[in-house]
Design an enzyme around this catalytic site. Structure first.
Site, mmCIF file in Angstrom:
data_model
loop_
_atom_site.group_PDB
_atom_site.id
_atom_site.type_symbol
_atom_site.label_atom_id
_atom_site.label_comp_id
_atom_site.label_asym_id
_atom_site.label_seq_id
_atom_site.Cartn_x
_atom_site.Cartn_y
_atom_site.Cartn_z
ATOM 1 N N LYS A 185 0.818 -1.212 0.000
ATOM 2 C CA LYS A 185 0.000 0.000 0.000
ATOM 3 C C LYS A 185 0.859 1.272 0.000
ATOM 4 C CE LYS A 185 -4.062 -2.189 0.769
ATOM 5 N NZ LYS A 185 -3.711 -3.597 0.974
HETATM 6 C C1 LIG Z 1 -4.439 -4.740 0.696
HETATM 7 C C2 LIG Z 1 -3.695 -6.018 0.768
HETATM 8 C C3 LIG Z 1 -3.975 -7.087 -0.103
HETATM 9 C C4 LIG Z 1 -5.127 -7.032 -1.081
HETATM 10 O O1 LIG Z 1 -4.926 -6.052 -2.080
HETATM 11 P P1 LIG Z 1 -6.171 -5.562 -2.947
HETATM 12 O O2 LIG Z 1 -5.644 -4.455 -3.773
HETATM 13 O O3 LIG Z 1 -7.204 -5.115 -1.964
HETATM 14 O O4 LIG Z 1 -6.623 -6.731 -3.737
HETATM 15 C C5 LIG Z 1 -3.175 -8.213 -0.024
HETATM 16 N N1 LIG Z 1 -2.169 -8.305 0.850
HETATM 17 C C6 LIG Z 1 -1.870 -7.309 1.708
HETATM 18 C C7 LIG Z 1 -0.749 -7.490 2.670
HETATM 19 C C8 LIG Z 1 -2.616 -6.132 1.687
HETATM 20 O O5 LIG Z 1 -2.313 -5.139 2.525
#
Ligand SMILES: *Cc1c(COP(=O)(O)O)cnc(C)c1O
Length: 461
Positions: free
Chosen positions: A112
């Site tokens: 993120k």
């Molecule tokens: C947010 C997240 C996901 C999922 O990603 P999306 O974009 O919502 O599909 C998977 N793994 C981790 C560690 C995340 O923080």
């Protein structure tokens, strides 16, 4: 470059406007009117460039005149300067033809950070030009919230509120949200699960009087700018393995469908991606939908990969929009049916989706076994989300290199890793004092009016 809503009934916006708006006023998500294609020679020319320069070249065509080129380069440089690895998104090898893309070297140890750090810089720069102030409200299953807190804390033109499901995020995630001391960031622990948090955020956006009153903006993965920032590492990793001459495949641990949708955009831009594999944990609505054609909600079961504990994948709407020939009316209809429990994907749309995405699911036991096996065979310590990806990728290995996205650092989910390996992974040194810092959060009920009152009170000035 213009942006249109997946439900076809909201104003057409520029990149800068779409970034500030988040959810479209018709309830839909903004997508680019057309996706710019990079010529093969332009993709080949990315080889050997820094991550930042690749980011500039891949994203620039989507921005219109929101930022000058030198300004945009500077924002990118600032966004990634706090990462703990010079390559930003390094690749490591897991097997003969299987690679892991480590996306966890940012300040909050999950992928993120790639989008959030950049969107923080871009919003700040855009607001500084007009002197405006905005309120950002976001829902999180853990990682979006910590990344947003880190990206927005202390910014002068933004108040940030993060709603997270009380008791359902890991200690590291919670502390990353509750320990920033800056007065403009607020951690709200809500009674309910992630889908409840996400639903209340959507409710706030759909209350136009409230939305306009506090100048609401969003940073959830429904924000197009976030998806765009994630397109970059598909290019950087593919090129380092020989694209565009050699195709690659990707497997993506998926919850809200934002990260894998970025891969879909990379492919539309001309990156030769053979397979794009959706990997889910036991909350497998996407895998079930791909197999059966029925997109039906089924409650959320907590898992050891909590960032994927989601039953309604917001960004799937963007894929449906293309699968239904960009018919906003049809998408609106599906989303209305979803509120009542689910819908059947039409034959034509299902054919398009199955031609574009493969899928697989991973049980809790398989997640643990994969962490153990990867460590035994390669020495790599996987977080449980990355393990879901590695397990599903193993079922889709073929002639071209498979790149599995490692979405978080194992130390962010130490309990699951300890259960698999018998030892707790250490936090990187740069965040060593996380467990010593004081926490600050507000408990809130799952109630729109109560939440709005908290936001109004804290933004009144
Ligand atoms: C947010 C997240 C996901 C999922 O990603 P999306 O974009 O919502 O599909 C998977 N793994 C981790 C560690 C995340 O923080």
């Amino acid at each position: 470059m213009n942006y249109i809503s997946t439900r076809g009934a909201a104003p057409v916006l520029t990149f800068g406007e779409a970034m500030m708006t988040g959810l479209a006023r018709d309830g839909g998500l903004y997508v680019p009117e057309t996706v710019p294609v990079m010529a093969k020679a332009e993709i080949a020319a990315l080889a050997g460039l820094t991550y930042e320069e690749i980011a500039f070249r891949v994203m620039r065509p989507f921005l219109g005149d929101t930022f000058r080129d030198d300004e945009f380069r500077e924002l990118i440089a600032k966004a990634y300067s706090g990462f703990g690895h010079a390559a930003r998104a390094p690749l490591v090898q897991l097997g003969a033809n299987h690679f892991l893309l480590e996306l966890f070297h940012g300040p909050t140890l999950a992928f993120k950070d790639f989008a959030m750090q950049l969107i923080g810089q871009m919003m700040q720069a855009a607001l500084a030009k007009t002197g405006e102030r905005i309120t950002i409200v976001g829902a999180t299953s853990g990682d979006t919230g910590s990344a947003a807190m880190e990206a927005f804390r202390g910014l002068s033109n933004v108040d940030l509120f993060i709603l997270f499901p009380h008791g359902r995020v890991s200690d590291v995630q919670r502390r990353q949200m509750t320990t920033p001391s800056e007065a403009n960031v607020h951690a709200l622990a809500m009674d309910g699960d992630f889908d409840d948090c996400q639903a209340r955020v959507k409710d706030m956006f759909n209350d136009f009087a409230f939305r306009d009153g506090v100048r609401l903006a969003g940073v959830n993965s429904i924000n197009w700018a976030r998806v765009l920032a994630q397109v970059v590492y598909y290019f950087s990793s593919a090129v380092s393995l020989g694209a565009p001459e050699r195709a690659v495949s990707f497997t993506v641990p998926t919850g809200n469908f934002g990260d894998i949708f970025a891969g879909y955009i990379a492919r539309k831009m001309g990156l030769p991606i053979e397979q794009l594999v959706i990997a889910t944990n036991h909350n497998d609505i996407l895998d079930r939908a791909m197999r059966s054609g029925a997109y039906k909600t089924d409650g959320v079961k907590p898992s050891i990969s909590p960032s994927m504990d989601i039953q309604v994948s917001s960004n799937f709407e963007r894929a449906l929009f293309d699968a239904y020939g960009r018919d906003g009316g049809a998408v609106s209809q599906l989303m209305a049916e979803l509120k009542a429990g689910g819908f059947a994907i039409s034959q034509g749309a299902l054919q398009m989706l199955r031609g574009t995405f493969a899928s697989g699911r991973c049980s809790e036991d398989e997640t643990i076994a994969t962490i153990r096996h990867a460590f035994a065979t390669t020495g790599e310590v996987l977080c449980p989300h990355s393990a879901v990806g590695v397990k599903v990728a193993g079922e889709h290995l073929g002639a071209v290199p498979m790149i599995t996205l490692a979405t978080a650092h194992p130390a962010k989910f130490p309990d699951a890793v300890e259960a698999a390996m018998g030892a707790r992974p250490a936090l990187p040194l740069r965040m060593g004092d996380l467990f010593d810092r004081p926490e600050r959060m507000t408990r809130v009920p799952n109630d729109l009016a109560a939440l709005q009152a908290v936001v109004r009170e804290r933004t009144a000035r």
